[in-house]
Write a protein that holds these residues in place. Structure first.
Motif, short mmCIF file in Angstrom:
data_model
loop_
_atom_site.label_atom_id
_atom_site.label_comp_id
_atom_site.label_asym_id
_atom_site.label_seq_id
_atom_site.Cartn_x
_atom_site.Cartn_y
_atom_site.Cartn_z
N ARG A 75 14.54 12.17 -2.11
CA ARG A 75 14.68 10.99 -2.96
C ARG A 75 13.92 9.84 -2.30
O ARG A 75 14.51 8.87 -1.82
CB ARG A 75 16.15 10.64 -3.15
CG ARG A 75 16.95 11.66 -3.94
CD ARG A 75 16.55 11.63 -5.41
NE ARG A 75 17.36 12.55 -6.22
CZ ARG A 75 17.05 13.82 -6.45
NH1 ARG A 75 15.93 14.32 -5.92
NH2 ARG A 75 17.81 14.58 -7.19
N PRO A 76 12.59 9.93 -2.24
CA PRO A 76 11.82 8.89 -1.55
C PRO A 76 11.82 7.57 -2.31
O PRO A 76 11.94 7.54 -3.54
CB PRO A 76 10.41 9.49 -1.48
CG PRO A 76 10.35 10.43 -2.65
CD PRO A 76 11.73 10.98 -2.82
N SER A 77 11.69 6.49 -1.56
CA SER A 77 11.58 5.15 -2.15
C SER A 77 10.29 4.51 -1.68
O SER A 77 9.53 5.10 -0.90
CB SER A 77 12.78 4.30 -1.74
OG SER A 77 12.73 4.01 -0.35
N ASP A 78 10.05 3.29 -2.12
CA ASP A 78 8.81 2.60 -1.77
C ASP A 78 8.68 2.36 -0.27
O ASP A 78 7.58 2.22 0.25
CB ASP A 78 8.75 1.25 -2.49
CG ASP A 78 8.55 1.42 -3.99
OD1 ASP A 78 8.15 2.52 -4.40
OD2 ASP A 78 8.82 0.46 -4.74
N LYS A 79 9.80 2.31 0.45
CA LYS A 79 9.75 2.02 1.89
C LYS A 79 9.32 3.24 2.70
O LYS A 79 8.91 3.12 3.85
CB LYS A 79 11.13 1.55 2.39
CG LYS A 79 12.19 2.63 2.33
CD LYS A 79 13.54 2.13 2.82
CE LYS A 79 14.59 3.25 2.76
NZ LYS A 79 15.92 2.78 3.22
#
Length: 303
Positions: A75-79
């Motif tokens: 569940r990757p995010s922008d960070k």
């Protein structure tokens, strides 16, 4: 997302769990719902020694069956800038290096090595801890080939997994040497701050103050209750699904807490005769491994 792919490929029982849970602290690192997806050692692997097995407790290993399933574990995010996979089956697998290179030729590979005699004994104790092994260490070694022939999974390949030279060579065949970061368990024990700093640089992560005291170790020992250990193994077979509902950190903490109650250390030591026999078994491969990595490993023959 355009994340850099990083793999802690193995070897099993060599400090990979410590590295994984330290790197998980870094805000730029995306980790999967399960620590070991075992995807790249599970593609067209009919001849691969790393595959689903038929031995006691082998059904507790998670095998990710498709690329979509693999991607869904994250569940990757922008960070996030790095996607981490710590499946230790990838080093022993005869196909994973090529599969990873096909997936992302720019991948970064971390390999941790350990005295193969100590690694074999630690893995044996791991099997004891999980209530899967019932034989003395020497008998487990004598049964290794017959268990392999019966299709028991790679965890039972106690000495075969310690033959590192061919395993490393497969990665050198598919990646530039600069894409491999090879260390030893002794490095981790002797200078963890420098080890984790070097890996942070190797993965292109921003400098970060890790909490080095907050480590997770994959401890081994003797199960107090064989039945309870087998129940946990059964649950582990569903951990990919469980961790989509319960955060992986919480499920891991619960598992570690249970094991702390269900494990007793026991009086387990390698006899000197067995240690000498294993040193002889591994000697030629240790010399080959030295040449590959450009580092003396003579201490492994004298430990």
């Amino acid at each position: 997302m355009n994340l850099r792919n990083a793999f802690i490929a193995g070897a099993a029982k060599s400090g990979t769990t410590t590295l994984y849970y330290l790197l998980e602290q870094h805000p730029e690192v995306a980790v999967p719902a399960v620590k070991e997806p075992n995807y790249f050692s599970n593609i067209d692997n009919n001849e691969d020694p790393v595959k689903a097995g038929t031995g006691p407790g082998d059904d507790s290993t998670v095998w990710t069956r498709s690329q979509q399933e693999y991607h869904n574990l994250y569940r990757p995010s922008d960070k996030h800038t790095v996607k981490l996979d710590a499946s230790v089956s990838y080093l022993y697998s005869t196909t994973a290096a090529e599969q990873i290179a096909t997936y992302d030729p720019d991948s970064r590979i971390i390999i941790v090595l350990r005295n193969p005699t100590e690694r074999a004994f630690s893995h044996y104790k791991h099997l004891l801890r999980d209530g899967r092994e019932t034989e003395p260490f020497e008998e487990a070694l004598a049964l290794e080939q017959s268990r392999i022939d019966k299709g028991w999974e790679f965890s039972w390949h106690l000495t075969a997994m310690g033959m590192y030279s061919q395993q490393i060579q497969r990665y050198l065949d598919h990646f530039d040497a600069e894409q491999l970061h090879i260390i030893t368990l002794k490095d981790i024990k002797n200078d963890l701050p420098d080890v984790i700093s070097d890996i942070t640089d190797f993965l292109g992560l921003s400098p970060f103050e890790y909490d080095l005291e907050r480590q997770e170790r994959n401890a081994s020992g003797v199960a107090r209750s064989w039945i309870l250990s087998r129940m946990v193994n059964w649950v582990l077979g569903y951990k990919a699904t469980i961790n989509k509902i319960i955060p992986p950190k919480l499920s891991h903490k619960a598992l570690q807490l249970f094991r702390s109650f269900n494990i007793k250390k026991g009086n387990l030591e390698i006899s000197e005769d067995t240690r000498r026999e294993l040193a002889t078994t591994f000697k030629e491969d240790i010399n080959k491994t030295e040449s590959l990595i450009g580092r003396s490993l003579k201490g492994w023959l004298n430990d």
